[in-house]
Design an enzyme around this catalytic site. Structure first.
Site, PDB file in Angstrom:
ATOM      1  N   MET A  64       0.817  -1.210   0.000  1.00  0.00           N
ATOM      2  CA  MET A  64       0.000   0.000   0.000  1.00  0.00           C
ATOM      3  C   MET A  64       0.849   1.258   0.000  1.00  0.00           C
ATOM      4  O   MET A  64       0.514   2.245  -0.660  1.00  0.00           O
ATOM      5  CB  MET A  64      -0.928  -0.004   1.216  1.00  0.00           C
ATOM      6  CG  MET A  64      -1.999  -1.070   1.172  1.00  0.00           C
ATOM      7  SD  MET A  64      -3.214  -0.924   2.513  1.00  0.00           S
ATOM      8  CE  MET A  64      -2.182  -1.111   3.960  1.00  0.00           C
ATOM      9  N   ASP A 122      11.337   3.780   4.631  1.00  0.00           N
ATOM     10  CA  ASP A 122      11.129   2.366   4.944  1.00  0.00           C
ATOM     11  C   ASP A 122      12.444   1.845   5.507  1.00  0.00           C
ATOM     12  O   ASP A 122      13.451   2.564   5.510  1.00  0.00           O
ATOM     13  CB  ASP A 122      10.731   1.579   3.683  1.00  0.00           C
ATOM     14  CG  ASP A 122       9.932   0.317   3.994  1.00  0.00           C
ATOM     15  OD1 ASP A 122      10.520  -0.617   4.599  1.00  0.00           O
ATOM     16  OD2 ASP A 122       8.745   0.248   3.645  1.00  0.00           O
ATOM     17  N   ASP A 163      13.775   4.161  10.798  1.00  0.00           N
ATOM     18  CA  ASP A 163      13.169   3.375  11.871  1.00  0.00           C
ATOM     19  C   ASP A 163      12.050   4.230  12.453  1.00  0.00           C
ATOM     20  O   ASP A 163      12.306   5.183  13.192  1.00  0.00           O
ATOM     21  CB  ASP A 163      14.209   3.039  12.937  1.00  0.00           C
ATOM     22  CG  ASP A 163      13.598   2.378  14.174  1.00  0.00           C
ATOM     23  OD1 ASP A 163      12.384   2.095  14.179  1.00  0.00           O
ATOM     24  OD2 ASP A 163      14.346   2.166  15.152  1.00  0.00           O
ATOM     25  N   VAL A 164      10.809   3.904  12.105  1.00  0.00           N
ATOM     26  CA  VAL A 164       9.691   4.770  12.484  1.00  0.00           C
ATOM     27  C   VAL A 164       9.402   4.774  13.980  1.00  0.00           C
ATOM     28  O   VAL A 164       8.648   5.620  14.470  1.00  0.00           O
ATOM     29  CB  VAL A 164       8.404   4.418  11.708  1.00  0.00           C
ATOM     30  CG1 VAL A 164       8.537   4.760  10.240  1.00  0.00           C
ATOM     31  CG2 VAL A 164       8.030   2.945  11.904  1.00  0.00           C
ATOM     32  N   ASN A 212       1.960   5.052   7.202  1.00  0.00           N
ATOM     33  CA  ASN A 212       1.574   3.791   6.578  1.00  0.00           C
ATOM     34  C   ASN A 212       2.344   2.593   7.133  1.00  0.00           C
ATOM     35  O   ASN A 212       1.871   1.468   7.055  1.00  0.00           O
ATOM     36  CB  ASN A 212       1.808   3.895   5.065  1.00  0.00           C
ATOM     37  CG  ASN A 212       1.502   2.609   4.346  1.00  0.00           C
ATOM     38  OD1 ASN A 212       0.364   2.318   4.012  1.00  0.00           O
ATOM     39  ND2 ASN A 212       2.533   1.800   4.093  1.00  0.00           N
ATOM     40  N   TYR A 252      -1.463  -6.904  17.225  1.00  0.00           N
ATOM     41  CA  TYR A 252      -1.817  -6.176  16.003  1.00  0.00           C
ATOM     42  C   TYR A 252      -3.115  -5.396  16.190  1.00  0.00           C
ATOM     43  O   TYR A 252      -3.177  -4.196  15.892  1.00  0.00           O
ATOM     44  CB  TYR A 252      -1.951  -7.166  14.848  1.00  0.00           C
ATOM     45  CG  TYR A 252      -2.320  -6.522  13.533  1.00  0.00           C
ATOM     46  CD1 TYR A 252      -1.368  -5.857  12.778  1.00  0.00           C
ATOM     47  CD2 TYR A 252      -3.624  -6.592  13.043  1.00  0.00           C
ATOM     48  CE1 TYR A 252      -1.691  -5.267  11.563  1.00  0.00           C
ATOM     49  CE2 TYR A 252      -3.962  -6.009  11.830  1.00  0.00           C
ATOM     50  CZ  TYR A 252      -2.993  -5.351  11.101  1.00  0.00           C
ATOM     51  OH  TYR A 252      -3.330  -4.770   9.908  1.00  0.00           O
ATOM     52  N   THR A 290      -0.809  -7.821  -0.549  1.00  0.00           N
ATOM     53  CA  THR A 290       0.479  -7.136  -0.443  1.00  0.00           C
ATOM     54  C   THR A 290       1.570  -8.179  -0.211  1.00  0.00           C
ATOM     55  O   THR A 290       1.280  -9.327   0.120  1.00  0.00           O
ATOM     56  CB  THR A 290       0.489  -6.137   0.729  1.00  0.00           C
ATOM     57  OG1 THR A 290       0.423  -6.888   1.960  1.00  0.00           O
ATOM     58  CG2 THR A 290      -0.680  -5.165   0.645  1.00  0.00           C
ATOM     59  N   THR A 318       1.085  -9.877   3.190  1.00  0.00           N
ATOM     60  CA  THR A 318       0.044 -10.897   3.299  1.00  0.00           C
ATOM     61  C   THR A 318       0.381 -12.126   2.464  1.00  0.00           C
ATOM     62  O   THR A 318      -0.009 -13.237   2.806  1.00  0.00           O
ATOM     63  CB  THR A 318      -1.330 -10.346   2.884  1.00  0.00           C
ATOM     64  OG1 THR A 318      -1.265  -9.853   1.537  1.00  0.00           O
ATOM     65  CG2 THR A 318      -1.767  -9.234   3.802  1.00  0.00           C
TER      66      THR A 318
END
Length: 252
Positions: free
Chosen positions: A18, A37, A63-64, A90, A157, A192, A195
């Site tokens: 996405m 990313d 590294d978010v 995202n 999650y 994606t 998945t």
């Protein structure tokens, strides 16, 4: 005029799925995009594809879950493009979806919360001052239908995505005075790379299709167009909302 003409967008988790679809679509609609990313090679390929199509893009490994990485990234974006108009939080991971709560470790739980929820807090905290300079901005937090309905064996999650949903509403209320809109998007089952990895080890794909009235998984672009609407000036009276893009999964 393109839907995001003259806007600057930051998109995390943009190396594939996405995030990549959002980045390519945003650039095609006129935005200058800064994508991040942890997968540098794939991230670079997305930026190169955007440029090949005539768009404007830069990228950085991020590294978010690190506050300093957000500070560095926001400073670089403003240095490059002069402003920040849009943030798409995202980046996300599923964590270990197999097994009961009592078998999950604290480290596992914290990792999922860090990437999926702490990152959104840090992104908003860091980027809002830049948006406030111009008294406008749009922040889109990618949550999930897992933030609306429960799911056995995926509690870290769903906790992170439920937190994203509630955090979005609080931030929307807080920053409305600054004309900064904050909304969440809740995809259902999307085809994606993440998945597909799950599909290879389980009957996840069959389950996902069976749980979706439209009888298929979404294409990442079908989510990206919803994110585009919230990023654009077409949604200037929309804040604190949750956009569900799930093929009817939560309608069951």
């Amino acid at each position: 005029m393109k839907r995001l003409e003259n806007k600057v967008a930051i998109i995390t988790g943009a190396a594939g799925g996405m995030g990549a679809a959002e980045a390519i679509l945003f650039a095609a609609e006129g935005a200058k995009v800064f994508i991040t990313d942890v997968q540098e090679a794939k991230l670079k390929a997305v930026a190169e594809e955007i440029k090949r199509q005539g768009g404007i893009a830069e990228y950085a490994v991020q590294d978010v879950s690190s506050e300093q990485s957000w500070i560095d990234m926001a400073e670089k974006t403003e240095l490059l493009y002069g402003r920040i108009d849009i943030l798409v939080n995202n980046a996300g991971i599923t964590g270990n979806l197999l097994g009961p709560i009592e078998d999950r470790s604290v480290e596992e739980f914290n990792k999922v919360i860090g990437v999926n929820l702490l990152s959104q807090f840090l992104g908003v905290k860091t980027v809002v001052p830049y948006m406030r300079k111009h008294q406008s901005g749009s922040i889109i937090n990618i949550s999930s239908i897992g933030g609306i309905i429960g799911s056995a064996n995926a509690t870290a999650y769903t906790a992170s995505k439920g937190g994203s949903r509630s955090f979005t509403k609080g931030a929307a209320t807080e920053f409305a005075k600054d004309n900064i809109r904050v909304n969440s998007v809740h995809p259902g089952y999307v085809a994606t790379p993440m998945t597909k990895e799950m599909n290879g080890a389980s009957d996840f794909e069959q389950m996902a299709v069976g749980a979706t009235p439209l009888n298929r998984e979404a294409n990442p672009n079908e989510v990206a167009y919803g994110v585009l609407y919230l990023a654009s000036d077409e949604s200037t009276f929309t804040t604190g909302s949750e956009l569900i893009i799930d093929g009817g999964a939560t309608a069951l």
